[in-house]
Design a protein around this motif. Sequence first.
Motif, PDB file in Angstrom:
ATOM      1  N   LEU A  80      56.344  40.390  70.784  1.00  0.00           N
ATOM      2  CA  LEU A  80      55.536  39.195  70.575  1.00  0.00           C
ATOM      3  C   LEU A  80      56.215  38.209  69.639  1.00  0.00           C
ATOM      4  N   ASP A  81      55.972  36.929  69.870  1.00  0.00           N
ATOM      5  CA  ASP A  81      56.331  35.923  68.885  1.00  0.00           C
ATOM      6  C   ASP A  81      55.391  36.126  67.698  1.00  0.00           C
ATOM      7  N   PRO A  82      55.909  36.448  66.509  1.00  0.00           N
ATOM      8  CA  PRO A  82      55.015  36.731  65.383  1.00  0.00           C
ATOM      9  C   PRO A  82      54.129  35.563  64.991  1.00  0.00           C
ATOM     10  N   VAL A  83      54.565  34.334  65.250  1.00  0.00           N
ATOM     11  CA  VAL A  83      53.705  33.189  64.953  1.00  0.00           C
ATOM     12  C   VAL A  83      52.497  33.201  65.882  1.00  0.00           C
ATOM     13  N   ARG A  84      52.736  33.410  67.163  1.00  0.00           N
ATOM     14  CA  ARG A  84      51.622  33.429  68.122  1.00  0.00           C
ATOM     15  C   ARG A  84      50.722  34.629  67.864  1.00  0.00           C
ATOM     16  N   ALA A  85      51.323  35.782  67.541  1.00  0.00           N
ATOM     17  CA  ALA A  85      50.513  36.958  67.232  1.00  0.00           C
ATOM     18  C   ALA A  85      49.648  36.695  66.005  1.00  0.00           C
ATOM     19  N   TYR A  86      50.226  36.063  64.996  1.00  0.00           N
ATOM     20  CA  TYR A  86      49.444  35.720  63.806  1.00  0.00           C
ATOM     21  C   TYR A  86      48.261  34.827  64.172  1.00  0.00           C
ATOM     22  N   ARG A 136      54.264  37.688  56.144  1.00  0.00           N
ATOM     23  CA  ARG A 136      54.385  36.496  55.296  1.00  0.00           C
ATOM     24  C   ARG A 136      53.411  35.416  55.748  1.00  0.00           C
ATOM     25  N   LEU A 137      53.276  35.227  57.046  1.00  0.00           N
ATOM     26  CA  LEU A 137      52.330  34.242  57.552  1.00  0.00           C
ATOM     27  C   LEU A 137      50.907  34.571  57.123  1.00  0.00           C
ATOM     28  N   TRP A 138      50.597  35.867  57.097  1.00  0.00           N
ATOM     29  CA  TRP A 138      49.236  36.264  56.720  1.00  0.00           C
ATOM     30  C   TRP A 138      48.952  35.979  55.252  1.00  0.00           C
ATOM     31  N   ARG A 139      49.986  36.086  54.403  1.00  0.00           N
ATOM     32  CA  ARG A 139      49.781  36.014  52.963  1.00  0.00           C
ATOM     33  C   ARG A 139      50.103  34.652  52.348  1.00  0.00           C
ATOM     34  N   GLU A 140      50.918  33.850  53.029  1.00  0.00           N
ATOM     35  CA  GLU A 140      51.384  32.600  52.434  1.00  0.00           C
ATOM     36  C   GLU A 140      50.872  31.406  53.232  1.00  0.00           C
ATOM     37  N   ASP A 141      50.439  30.357  52.515  1.00  0.00           N
ATOM     38  CA  ASP A 141      49.916  29.164  53.191  1.00  0.00           C
ATOM     39  C   ASP A 141      51.017  28.393  53.907  1.00  0.00           C
ATOM     40  N   ARG A 142      52.210  28.409  53.372  1.00  0.00           N
ATOM     41  CA  ARG A 142      53.348  27.733  54.006  1.00  0.00           C
ATOM     42  C   ARG A 142      54.562  28.650  53.922  1.00  0.00           C
ATOM     43  N   VAL A 143      55.319  28.698  55.004  1.00  0.00           N
ATOM     44  CA  VAL A 143      56.400  29.676  55.104  1.00  0.00           C
ATOM     45  C   VAL A 143      57.687  28.987  55.530  1.00  0.00           C
ATOM     46  N   THR A 144      58.761  29.286  54.794  1.00  0.00           N
ATOM     47  CA  THR A 144      60.114  28.924  55.208  1.00  0.00           C
ATOM     48  C   THR A 144      60.842  30.234  55.523  1.00  0.00           C
ATOM     49  N   TRP A 145      61.421  30.292  56.716  1.00  0.00           N
ATOM     50  CA  TRP A 145      61.936  31.584  57.188  1.00  0.00           C
ATOM     51  C   TRP A 145      63.010  31.355  58.252  1.00  0.00           C
ATOM     52  N   ALA A 146      63.956  32.293  58.343  1.00  0.00           N
ATOM     53  CA  ALA A 146      64.951  32.259  59.413  1.00  0.00           C
ATOM     54  C   ALA A 146      65.257  33.688  59.835  1.00  0.00           C
ATOM     55  N   GLY A 147      65.452  33.879  61.148  1.00  0.00           N
ATOM     56  CA  GLY A 147      65.756  35.196  61.681  1.00  0.00           C
ATOM     57  C   GLY A 147      66.593  35.083  62.948  1.00  0.00           C
ATOM     58  N   ARG A 148      66.728  36.203  63.663  1.00  0.00           N
ATOM     59  CA  ARG A 148      67.581  36.256  64.857  1.00  0.00           C
ATOM     60  C   ARG A 148      66.847  35.928  66.143  1.00  0.00           C
ATOM     61  N   PHE A 149      65.555  36.242  66.223  1.00  0.00           N
ATOM     62  CA  PHE A 149      64.904  36.309  67.528  1.00  0.00           C
ATOM     63  C   PHE A 149      63.899  35.202  67.812  1.00  0.00           C
ATOM     64  N   PRO A 151      62.955  30.710  66.624  1.00  0.00           N
ATOM     65  CA  PRO A 151      63.381  29.569  65.818  1.00  0.00           C
ATOM     66  C   PRO A 151      62.917  29.702  64.370  1.00  0.00           C
ATOM     67  N   SER A 152      63.692  29.106  63.473  1.00  0.00           N
ATOM     68  CA  SER A 152      63.370  29.179  62.046  1.00  0.00           C
ATOM     69  C   SER A 152      62.141  28.326  61.732  1.00  0.00           C
ATOM     70  N   LEU A 153      61.579  28.543  60.559  1.00  0.00           N
ATOM     71  CA  LEU A 153      60.427  27.784  60.076  1.00  0.00           C
ATOM     72  C   LEU A 153      60.789  27.128  58.755  1.00  0.00           C
ATOM     73  N   THR A 154      60.333  25.894  58.567  1.00  0.00           N
ATOM     74  CA  THR A 154      60.555  25.193  57.310  1.00  0.00           C
ATOM     75  C   THR A 154      59.228  24.656  56.805  1.00  0.00           C
ATOM     76  N   ASP A 155      58.756  25.238  55.706  1.00  0.00           N
ATOM     77  CA  ASP A 155      57.490  24.824  55.096  1.00  0.00           C
ATOM     78  C   ASP A 155      56.381  24.740  56.153  1.00  0.00           C
ATOM     79  N   ALA A 156      56.331  25.766  57.007  1.00  0.00           N
ATOM     80  CA  ALA A 156      55.402  25.751  58.145  1.00  0.00           C
ATOM     81  C   ALA A 156      54.010  26.200  57.719  1.00  0.00           C
ATOM     82  N   GLU A 157      53.013  25.447  58.167  1.00  0.00           N
ATOM     83  CA  GLU A 157      51.613  25.832  57.999  1.00  0.00           C
ATOM     84  C   GLU A 157      51.096  26.309  59.350  1.00  0.00           C
ATOM     85  N   VAL A 158      50.599  27.536  59.395  1.00  0.00           N
ATOM     86  CA  VAL A 158      50.113  28.110  60.644  1.00  0.00           C
ATOM     87  C   VAL A 158      48.630  28.415  60.469  1.00  0.00           C
ATOM     88  N   LEU A 159      47.813  27.921  61.385  1.00  0.00           N
ATOM     89  CA  LEU A 159      46.358  27.989  61.257  1.00  0.00           C
ATOM     90  C   LEU A 159      45.733  28.743  62.428  1.00  0.00           C
TER      91      LEU A 159
END
Length: 343
Positions: A80-86, A136-149, A151-159
Amino acid sequence: MKFLAITLIVHDRKKSPRDRLREVIDNAVFAEEAGFDGFGVGERHEAPFISSSPPVVLSHIAARTSRIRLFTAVTTLSLLDPVRAYEDYATLDNLSDGRLELIVGKGNGTAQAQLFHVTTDDQWDRNREGYELFTRLWREDRVTWAGRFRPSLTDAEVLPRPLQQPIRIWHGSATSKASVELAAQYGDPLFSANVTNPVEPYAELIAHYRERLAFHGHDASKALVGAGSAGTYVHEQSQVAIDTYRPIFNARLETFKRYGVQPVFTSIEDAIERSSMLVGSPQQIIDKVHRYHDRLGHEVMHVQADADGLTDKQHRASLELFQHEVAPVLRREIPSRPLGVTA
């Protein structure tokens, strides 16, 4: 001890998908009425399962229930895309008034490569990376992140933001030390499948989990462990329970044979003696759970949520007897921490 009823939503095509899914919802409502602490829905992406969308099924269950906790069994973060799963599960957490409890894992089956291009070479890396971002998405209001699988996130707010903060996340484990290592690294609870084999390999894996908890600086004496069971039928008379379940077990053996799988247990008597199957009288079930608890130290266990070849009447009578005569004794004799409390 706490008790869950779990389904992988096996679909034998004798019913339509609509009717089978509605049966799952009805079973969850019954589980709450009977007194179970949680109801779990698996995630599979190939026949004979139709459990490809746990958040949708659990959302329907949330609307029909008010108390029972809602488990995923498991959420396959490797696919799963962890953003969509979140987004899905944070929404479900709000709709259920904070009753969500996640069990995560890499998943299994050939469809993972066919449908998602996830292979045995990268599934563990995907699972670890997905877990890191999801938490991290569950615990943080905004997330900056990069990985392999993804696209990266920069100060992303996910609702939306979830209701529970933080949420307890279990790690589902069959026989792999990789899932145990991830759980131990983060100090998270472990849920052992405890279904296919005798107790020994599961006990070894849980002992390894406790060792790795200590290695990562966590208090191993506070390890929280859950464990499965390989089938359930409780009857006041032991022989009636065995005779009733025998054709169900034999049908399982035929299924193994059809798929070329060598069964670990060759008769129902063998399975009752050496597997986690809970078939027998209430006292026999109590004694067996104690024997397993002596090896595993688990506080939570699951039973089969589906009739699994029993008639609906037999299945519901069995679960009612379990809750009336088995569960109260085990709740009293095996202390357990509340579900949903992460501290």
